[in-house]
Design an enzyme around this catalytic site. Structure first.
Site, PDB file in Angstrom:
ATOM      1  N   ARG A 145       0.811  -1.234   0.000  1.00  0.00           N
ATOM      2  CA  ARG A 145       0.000   0.000   0.000  1.00  0.00           C
ATOM      3  C   ARG A 145       0.843   1.283   0.000  1.00  0.00           C
ATOM      4  O   ARG A 145       0.484   2.293   0.617  1.00  0.00           O
ATOM      5  CB  ARG A 145      -0.938   0.050   1.218  1.00  0.00           C
ATOM      6  CG  ARG A 145      -1.993  -1.023   1.256  1.00  0.00           C
ATOM      7  CD  ARG A 145      -2.982  -0.897   0.112  1.00  0.00           C
ATOM      8  NE  ARG A 145      -4.141  -1.744   0.332  1.00  0.00           N
ATOM      9  CZ  ARG A 145      -4.204  -3.028  -0.027  1.00  0.00           C
ATOM     10  NH1 ARG A 145      -3.178  -3.614  -0.653  1.00  0.00           N
ATOM     11  NH2 ARG A 145      -5.289  -3.729   0.224  1.00  0.00           N
ATOM     12  N   SER A 181     -10.883  -0.523   3.602  1.00  0.00           N
ATOM     13  CA  SER A 181     -10.021  -0.677   4.773  1.00  0.00           C
ATOM     14  C   SER A 181      -9.554   0.697   5.250  1.00  0.00           C
ATOM     15  O   SER A 181      -8.981   1.469   4.486  1.00  0.00           O
ATOM     16  CB  SER A 181      -8.790  -1.518   4.423  1.00  0.00           C
ATOM     17  OG  SER A 181      -9.191  -2.820   4.071  1.00  0.00           O
ATOM     18  N   GLU A 211      -4.852   3.786   6.217  1.00  0.00           N
ATOM     19  CA  GLU A 211      -4.681   3.444   4.806  1.00  0.00           C
ATOM     20  C   GLU A 211      -5.349   4.501   3.941  1.00  0.00           C
ATOM     21  O   GLU A 211      -4.934   4.761   2.819  1.00  0.00           O
ATOM     22  CB  GLU A 211      -5.308   2.063   4.538  1.00  0.00           C
ATOM     23  CG  GLU A 211      -4.851   1.432   3.246  1.00  0.00           C
ATOM     24  CD  GLU A 211      -5.992   1.033   2.344  1.00  0.00           C
ATOM     25  OE1 GLU A 211      -6.823   1.892   1.998  1.00  0.00           O
ATOM     26  OE2 GLU A 211      -6.029  -0.149   1.961  1.00  0.00           O
TER      27      GLU A 211
END
Ligand code: EPU
Length: 321
Positions: free
Chosen positions: A188, A237, A307
């Site tokens: 990520r 998320s 995130e």
């Protein structure tokens, strides 16, 4: 409107764009929160993008708003959406000597995709041509440019492993083509120069393995439907998974499922999904994110890292968490 904004607005209009002032953003993001953009404009090609960069105002790219937390007081400067040529798809096919083609004729090659194309649209187009390779984007909302910026992925893989090149425009208008190595993709995360806008991406695709990939995509989408609250406004998320564990498991184990701050709630179905129950503000979401981070740190000694991408004009000292 300030003189600076008025000047920038005029410049954009002269270059064929249609800037909107005080453009509301709350309906544009999946969380349905956030204040207006000083100016919002759709940008159709690199020449228009260079004009935007040349205004000297801060530039924020709005993809599909599927991973974006916009401040209640909105975003200062110019918010752009990539349209027109930034939504094109062509192929670099080794069986064709030079240039780009409309279809992939050989077994494998590159899909050359505009950064403003939605992941779902790209997958749909490839599917119709029997082309595989990007199953890792199945079910990932948002645009190809957004996926690159955060090395989006699922249990089927990450987009970074499919990248041949990423074309960017720097704040000074220069264009650069970066290799996957230069982007240093990690979980990520991708290393992009400050203020750079991703304009186009070359992704490895293949006709090999189409049937196998179809089946794994089908299974993965079933799994998501069963485990994620896809029918409620969220940004997927909220936190990254820490090494060797899952943010959802930790927030759940901390007893936070169903926790509420104003109109924001931690989903009962998946604890890493924070949903807007109807009237949440960006500040409600901030408070819930902070509470989850603090509680997990107290109970398990693990600091969760958000995130979601935070943008706009927040009160000082809140971010980064
Ligand atoms: N879990 C719990 N309680 C919960 C939620 C999860 O105990 O409330 C446990 C699950 O039982 C499982 C583990 O936590 O053992 C991981 O959960 P899950 O399989 O749902 O996957 P995830 O790690 O939470 C990741 C991606 C998702 C992606 C899914 C499926 C991250 C941060 N998230 O979720 O991506 O859809 O795998 O591929 O890596 C996103 O990035 O926005 C996103 C939704």
């Amino acid at each position: 409107m300030s003189w600076e904004l008025a000047g920038a607005s005029l410049k954009l209009i002269m270059a064929g764009m249609e800037p909107v002032k005080d453009a509301p953003l709350s309906k544009k993001g999946y969380w349905r929160v956030g204040g207006p953009a000083d100016l919002m404009v759709d940008v159709n090609d690199e020449s228009q993008l260079a004009t935007v960069m040349d205004t000297d105002l801060p530039v924020t790219v709005l993809g599909n708003g599927s991973n974006l937390l916009v401040a209640d007081s909105g975003i200062r400067g110019i918010v752009i959406r990539l349209r027109g040529t930034f939504r094109a798809l062509a192929f670099k096919d080794p069986s064709v000597p030079s240039g780009l083609t409309d279809t992939l004729n050989s077994e494998s090659g590159l899909a050359v995709v505009g950064a403003g194309m939605m992941n779902a649209v790209l997958l749909n187009k490839l599917d119709k041509m029997g082309v595989a390779g990007l199953g890792c984007l199945a079910g990932v909302p948002g645009t190809v440019g957004g996926a690159i910026r955060m090395n989006a992925g699922t249990r089927l893989g990450e987009i970074g492993s499919k990248v041949a090149f990423v074309r960017i425009m720097l704040p000074n208008g220069d264009i650069k083509n970066l290799t996957a190595d230069a982007l240093g993709f990690r979980y990520r995360w991708a290393s992009l120069p400050n203020g750079a806008v991703v304009t186009r991406v070359g992704l490895f695709v293949s006709k090999d393995g189409y049937d196998v990939e179809r089946e794994s995509i089908r299974e993965h989408l079933e799994y998501r439907k069963g485990s994620q609250p896809l029918d409620q406004p969220s940004c997927g998320s909220t936190f990254k998974n820490p090494p060797g564990d899952a943010a959802g498991r930790l927030i759940d184990a901390a007893g936070l499922k169903g926790a509420i701050e104003g109109g924001a709630k931690i989903s009962e179905k998946h604890a890493n999904f924070f949903v807007n129950t109807g009237n949440a503000t960006a500040m409600d979401l901030y408070r819930l994110i902070k509470r989850a981070q603090d509680t997990v740190a107290e109970q398990f000694g693990i600091k969760l890292e958000p995130e979601v991408h935070v943008v706009g004009d927040w009160p000082e000292g809140l971010w980064p968490l």
